[in-house]
Design a protein around this motif. Structure first.
Motif, PDB file in Angstrom:
ATOM      1  N   ALA A 284      48.352  42.406  34.849  1.00 20.15           N
ATOM      2  CA  ALA A 284      47.563  41.262  35.317  1.00 20.15           C
ATOM      3  C   ALA A 284      46.325  41.094  34.458  1.00 20.15           C
ATOM      4  CB  ALA A 284      47.142  41.463  36.769  1.00 20.15           C
ATOM      5  N   ASN A 285      45.804  39.881  34.452  1.00 21.02           N
ATOM      6  CA  ASN A 285      44.472  39.618  33.917  1.00 21.02           C
ATOM      7  C   ASN A 285      43.528  39.672  35.109  1.00 21.02           C
ATOM      8  OD1 ASN A 285      42.068  38.596  32.939  1.00 21.02           O
ATOM      9  ND2 ASN A 285      42.961  36.794  31.962  1.00 21.02           N
ATOM     10  N   THR A 286      42.787  40.764  35.236  1.00 28.17           N
ATOM     11  CA  THR A 286      41.903  40.967  36.389  1.00 28.17           C
ATOM     12  C   THR A 286      40.457  40.612  36.095  1.00 28.17           C
ATOM     13  OG1 THR A 286      41.524  43.283  35.777  1.00 28.17           O
ATOM     14  CG2 THR A 286      43.376  42.819  37.259  1.00 28.17           C
ATOM     15  N   ASN A 287      40.192  40.128  34.905  1.00 28.73           N
ATOM     16  CA  ASN A 287      38.815  39.840  34.513  1.00 28.73           C
ATOM     17  C   ASN A 287      38.241  38.693  35.341  1.00 28.73           C
ATOM     18  OD1 ASN A 287      36.397  39.601  33.228  1.00 28.73           O
ATOM     19  ND2 ASN A 287      37.238  39.294  31.179  1.00 28.73           N
ATOM     20  N   GLN A 288      37.149  38.969  36.052  1.00 30.11           N
ATOM     21  CA  GLN A 288      36.511  37.925  36.856  1.00 30.11           C
ATOM     22  C   GLN A 288      35.333  37.293  36.114  1.00 30.11           C
ATOM     23  OE1 GLN A 288      37.066  37.414  40.543  1.00 30.11           O
ATOM     24  NE2 GLN A 288      37.984  39.315  41.195  1.00 30.11           N
ATOM     25  N   TRP A 289      35.120  37.686  34.866  1.00 37.11           N
ATOM     26  CA  TRP A 289      33.989  37.181  34.091  1.00 37.11           C
ATOM     27  C   TRP A 289      34.495  36.609  32.771  1.00 37.11           C
ATOM     28  CZ3 TRP A 289      29.809  38.109  37.169  1.00 37.11           C
ATOM     29  CH2 TRP A 289      29.905  39.169  38.070  1.00 37.11           C
TER      30      TRP A 289
ATOM     31  N   ARG B  90      40.744  29.618  34.116  1.00 37.64           N
ATOM     32  CA  ARG B  90      41.929  29.571  34.981  1.00 37.64           C
ATOM     33  C   ARG B  90      43.203  29.587  34.139  1.00 37.64           C
ATOM     34  NH1 ARG B  90      43.974  27.558  40.006  1.00 37.64           N
ATOM     35  NH2 ARG B  90      46.153  28.227  39.972  1.00 37.64           N
ATOM     36  N   MET B  91      43.198  28.881  33.015  1.00 38.97           N
ATOM     37  CA  MET B  91      44.381  28.840  32.160  1.00 38.97           C
ATOM     38  C   MET B  91      44.737  30.229  31.651  1.00 38.97           C
ATOM     39  SD  MET B  91      45.091  26.579  28.715  1.00 38.97           S
ATOM     40  CE  MET B  91      44.849  25.054  29.641  1.00 38.97           C
ATOM     41  N   GLU B  92      43.708  31.001  31.250  1.00 39.72           N
ATOM     42  CA  GLU B  92      43.950  32.357  30.753  1.00 39.72           C
ATOM     43  C   GLU B  92      44.504  33.247  31.864  1.00 39.72           C
ATOM     44  OE1 GLU B  92      40.644  32.994  27.263  1.00 39.72           O
ATOM     45  OE2 GLU B  92      39.909  32.738  29.303  1.00 39.72           O
ATOM     46  N   HIS B  93      43.998  33.076  33.081  1.00 36.69           N
ATOM     47  CA  HIS B  93      44.538  33.831  34.212  1.00 36.69           C
ATOM     48  C   HIS B  93      45.983  33.441  34.481  1.00 36.69           C
ATOM     49  CE1 HIS B  93      41.183  36.197  35.600  1.00 36.69           C
ATOM     50  NE2 HIS B  93      40.371  35.157  35.638  1.00 36.69           N
TER      51      HIS B  93
ATOM     52  N   THR C 122      37.908  31.857  43.237  1.00 38.01           N
ATOM     53  CA  THR C 122      37.715  32.059  41.810  1.00 38.01           C
ATOM     54  C   THR C 122      39.024  31.783  41.073  1.00 38.01           C
ATOM     55  OG1 THR C 122      38.339  34.398  41.848  1.00 38.01           O
ATOM     56  CG2 THR C 122      36.032  33.873  42.321  1.00 38.01           C
ATOM     57  N   ASP C 123      38.929  31.632  39.751  1.00 37.29           N
ATOM     58  CA  ASP C 123      40.133  31.395  38.956  1.00 37.29           C
ATOM     59  C   ASP C 123      41.112  32.563  39.091  1.00 37.29           C
ATOM     60  OD1 ASP C 123      39.258  28.954  38.047  1.00 37.29           O
ATOM     61  OD2 ASP C 123      38.307  29.776  36.252  1.00 37.29           O
ATOM     62  N   TYR C 124      40.577  33.781  39.122  1.00 39.38           N
ATOM     63  CA  TYR C 124      41.434  34.960  39.263  1.00 39.38           C
ATOM     64  C   TYR C 124      42.189  34.932  40.584  1.00 39.38           C
ATOM     65  CZ  TYR C 124      42.660  39.778  40.451  1.00 39.38           C
ATOM     66  OH  TYR C 124      43.326  40.902  40.874  1.00 39.38           O
TER      67      TYR C 124
ATOM     68  N   SER D  32      30.430  27.597  26.882  1.00 41.19           N
ATOM     69  CA  SER D  32      30.926  28.973  26.915  1.00 41.19           C
ATOM     70  C   SER D  32      30.875  29.503  28.343  1.00 41.19           C
ATOM     71  CB  SER D  32      30.090  29.872  26.002  1.00 41.19           C
ATOM     72  OG  SER D  32      28.745  29.913  26.441  1.00 41.19           O
ATOM     73  N   MET D  33      31.697  30.517  28.623  1.00 40.52           N
ATOM     74  CA  MET D  33      31.736  31.099  29.950  1.00 40.52           C
ATOM     75  C   MET D  33      30.604  32.111  30.105  1.00 40.52           C
ATOM     76  SD  MET D  33      34.182  29.795  31.736  1.00 40.52           S
ATOM     77  CE  MET D  33      34.461  31.004  33.012  1.00 40.52           C
ATOM     78  N   PRO D  34      29.649  31.897  31.023  1.00 36.55           N
ATOM     79  CA  PRO D  34      28.540  32.836  31.209  1.00 36.55           C
ATOM     80  C   PRO D  34      29.004  34.119  31.879  1.00 36.55           C
ATOM     81  CG  PRO D  34      28.474  31.151  32.895  1.00 36.55           C
ATOM     82  CD  PRO D  34      29.573  30.752  31.951  1.00 36.55           C
ATOM     83  N   LYS D  35      28.226  35.180  31.707  1.00 38.68           N
ATOM     84  CA  LYS D  35      28.574  36.452  32.344  1.00 38.68           C
ATOM     85  C   LYS D  35      28.419  36.371  33.850  1.00 38.68           C
ATOM     86  CE  LYS D  35      27.688  41.413  32.190  1.00 38.68           C
ATOM     87  NZ  LYS D  35      26.948  42.508  31.552  1.00 38.68           N
TER      88      LYS D  35
END
Length: 314
Positions: free
Chosen positions: A73-78, A82-85, A129-131, A263-266
Motif C-alpha cells: 500500500a501507499n500509506t503516506n499521509q503527507w 489522491r491519484m498517487e494513492h 483524506t486521500d489515503y 506543491s504538497m505541504p508537509k
C-alpha cells in the motif's frame, strides 16, 4: 499451503512472512527490485520481483499459490495526491484480485486501515483524506467483486520489529532521538504488529469471506504513548504538548502555501485536525471472534526499539 505476500518488505508484510514460515507455510513474496529488504533479514521466502501496476508480474508470482495476502500500500499521509494513492491502493488491489482469479488462487486477504471504521467514541468519521478515501474505495471493490473469496483486515497504528522504512516506528524513533519530545494533542489506537499478523493467519485458516476485521487494541494519547516508551526504555524525557491552536495555524499556513506554490505541504489544515483528534477504535470483537490474545503495547515498543538499535537506526 503456499501463500503469496505483497508488500513483504514493509512492517506488516515482513512480520506476516515470519509468522507464516514459522508455521510451516510455503511463502512467496512480490517486491520491487528497489525494495529495502532489511526487514526480511533471516527469512527465506521465494522471491518474485514485480509491481502492482504490472498485473502479469502478480500472476507470475501467484502461480501455484493457494492464497494471497495483499499488504502492499501507499500509506503516506503527507505530500501525496489522491491519484498517487489510487495507483497503488485501488488499482493495485484490483490487479491483485484479477491476478488471483487468473492464477486460480482460492482466497485473498486484503489489508486496509482502521481509519475506514467509525471512531469508538461515536464521533463521526473525520478522516476524509486521500489515503483513507483510496482505501475505502479499495474495500468497496473487494467486497463487491465476485472473482475470488476475500476478507479485509483493518489494523490501527502498528508498532513492532522489522519496520525498515520506518513507518509507524517513526513515532518510536522520535522519542528515542529527541529531548525534549514535542507531541500533538491527539491520540491513536495502537496495536502490536504481531496481533495483526495473527489475525491474518486466523483468516487464512478459516472459510470466512466477505467480512472486515478491525484489529485495534491500546487507545491512548500521544503524550501517554511517549511516556510509555520512556518507561520501557528507562529514559525519562521532557514531553511538550503542542497547543492545538498552534498546529492548526501551521496547517492553515501550509495549505495556503501549497495552493500558491502548487506543491504538497508537509502539514495541511486537514492533517492538523487529525493529529489533534483522539483516533480511538474498539477491536474487541475481532480479538474475541478470532481467539487472539492481546499483546501489550509495552512488548511492541520493546521489540521495535531492540530492532531499531540492532540495525543502527538509533
Amino acid at each position: 499451503m503456499k501463500v503469496l505476500v505483497t508488500g513483504a518488505s514493509g512492517l506488516l508484510g515482513a512480520n506476516v512472512v515470519e509468522l507464516l514460515l514459522s508455521c510451516g507455510y510455503e511463502v512467496s513474496i512480490l517486491i520491487r527490485r528497489s525494495s529495502n529488504t532489511l526487514g526480511l533479514k533471516g527469512l527465506t521466502p521465494e522471491v518474485h520481483y514485480g509491481d502492482l501496476k504490472d498485473k502479469e508480474s502478480i500472476i507470475h508470482a501467484a502461480r501455484h499459490c493457494n492464497a494471497i495476502i495483499h499488504c502492499a500500500a501507499n500509506t503516506n499521509q503527507w505530500k501525496t495526491t489522491r491519484m498517487e494513492h489510487d495507483h497503488i491502493n485501488l488499482d493495485g488491489t484490483k490487479h491483485t484480485l484479477e491476478a488471483a482469479k487468473t492464477a486460480g488462487v482460492g482466497k485473498v486477504i486484503f489489508v486496509s486501515t482502521a481509519n475506514t471504521f467509525p471512531l469508538s467514541n461515536n464521533q463521526p468519521l473525520i478522516l476524509d483524506t486521500d489515503y483513507v478515501r483510496s482505501k475505502q474505495a479499495a474495500e468497496d471493490y473487494v467486497l463487491s467483486q465476485d472473482q475470488v473469496p476475500a476478507v479485509i483486515i483493518n489494523p490501527s497504528f502498528m508498532i513492532g520489529p522489522r519496520d525498515v522504512k520506518p513507518s509507524s516506528g517513526q513515532a518510536v524513533l522520535h522519542f528515542v532521538n529527541h529531548n525534549p519530545v514535542f507531541t500533538p494533542a491527539g491520540g491513536k489506537s495502537f496495536v502490536h504488529v504481531k496481533d495483526v499478523a495473527e489475525a491474518i493467519l486466523k483468516n487464512l485458516e478459516s472459510s470466512v469471506e466477505g467480512k472486515r476485521f478491525l484489529v485495534a487494541n491500546d487507545n491512548r494519547s500521544y503524550k501517554s504513548f511517549f511516556n510509555l516508551i520512556g518507561e520501557v526504555t528507562g529514559h525519562k524525557k521532557r514531553i511538550i504538548v503542542i497547543p492545538p491552536a498552534i498546529s492548526q495555524l501551521a496547517g492553515e499556513i501550509g495549505t495556503i502555501i501549497g495552493k500558491l506554490t502548487g506543491s504538497m505541504p508537509k502539514l495541511t489544515k486537514e492533517n492538523a485536525a487529525i493529529i489533534n483528534t483522539n483516533l480511538f477504535y474498539n477491536g474487541e470483537d475481532t480479538y474475541h471472534e478470532l481467539g487472539i490474545k492481546k499483546r501489550p503495547l509495552e512488548e511492541a515498543i520493546r521489540e521495535a526499539v531492540d530492532w531499531f538499535r540492532k540495525n543502527k537506526y538509533c
